[in-house]
Design a protein around this motif. Sequence first.
Motif, short mmCIF file in Angstrom:
data_model
loop_
_atom_site.label_atom_id
_atom_site.label_comp_id
_atom_site.label_asym_id
_atom_site.label_seq_id
_atom_site.Cartn_x
_atom_site.Cartn_y
_atom_site.Cartn_z
N ASN A 126 0.83 -1.21 0.00
CA ASN A 126 0.00 0.00 0.00
C ASN A 126 0.86 1.26 0.00
OD1 ASN A 126 -2.39 -1.44 -0.02
ND2 ASN A 126 -2.63 -1.40 2.21
N THR A 127 1.97 1.23 0.76
CA THR A 127 2.84 2.39 0.81
C THR A 127 3.47 2.68 -0.54
OG1 THR A 127 3.33 2.02 3.15
CG2 THR A 127 4.89 3.36 1.92
N ASP B 287 0.70 3.96 -2.94
CA ASP B 287 0.31 5.34 -2.66
C ASP B 287 1.40 6.32 -3.09
OD1 ASP B 287 -2.01 4.35 -1.60
OD2 ASP B 287 -1.33 4.47 0.49
N ASN C 277 1.32 6.61 -6.88
CA ASN C 277 0.18 7.43 -7.31
C ASN C 277 0.43 8.91 -7.05
OD1 ASN C 277 -1.22 5.15 -8.13
ND2 ASN C 277 -2.30 4.92 -6.17
N SER D 108 1.33 16.19 -0.56
CA SER D 108 0.88 14.80 -0.54
C SER D 108 2.05 13.84 -0.72
CB SER D 108 -0.16 14.57 -1.64
OG SER D 108 -0.54 13.22 -1.69
N SER E 180 3.66 11.04 1.97
CA SER E 180 3.86 9.62 1.67
C SER E 180 5.30 9.19 1.95
CB SER E 180 3.52 9.34 0.21
OG SER E 180 2.18 9.66 -0.06
#
Length: 263
Positions: A51-52, A55, A58, A90, A94
């Motif tokens: 997931n990291t 993300d 993205n 953002s 992350s």
Amino acid sequence: MKRLGIKRKVLYGCLVIGVALFFAGTVSIFEYTRTNRYVADVINDNINSINTSRDLLNATEAYNADLMYDLVISNSADSVSKYSAFRENSLVTSLENLRDKFSDPREIAAADSVVYAYVAYMHVASEAEEIWNYAYNVRNEWFFDRLQPIYLEFRRYLLQLTQVCQETLSENSSNLQARYYRGLMPGVVSGLFGMILVIFLNYYLRVYMINPILKITGGIKRFRQFGRDYDVKVDSGDELEELNGVVKDIVDLNQSYKKQLKR
């Protein structure tokens, strides 16, 4: 030396079986609990890692797309500072504590490469507001010739991080399967050991309890039906041997009474 009686022999045999099964069951439960906890931790780590990296990829693509829109497509001077600043925040979010989200050494090494590539990318991207003041062809050349190659390198490290996370997940799946079979072994061993003990107890009961009783019963029947002497021998050193001696005394006494009556 005093021999064990029937009660103690049966009791000790049951205790041995009970202790063996309890020990094997305890080992099975402990191994199952540890494996279950390990599986949960591994799955959580792999999910967090994937997931990291997803993300982060993205956020990077969105940030770079905003820069391309601001510098190459849009004619609004406010877009560079407005959208790109939002995407940068953002992206930074992350990247914070990125290394702490991974547990495998290969993942940590790949995450370090991502951080270094990010620093290089943001160093060049910080020139965006200044480049905006130049002509379109300069902005276009700066974006595709200077920024884009660094972005592609940055993205390559991100994809490499994702691949490492997936490889780690695959390896952990194989390890989980191995641990599953290892956790299953104590239960299998305890079951086999319990069967062996039951067979041993059955053999013991037949040899030292059932067979002597059958011999005593057969000797009594031969005496009653054919008047034969009672010559059964039981050398078990327990209550059955005492019982056999009492039966022999009763039979001998009965035979002596019969001889006296015949006289």
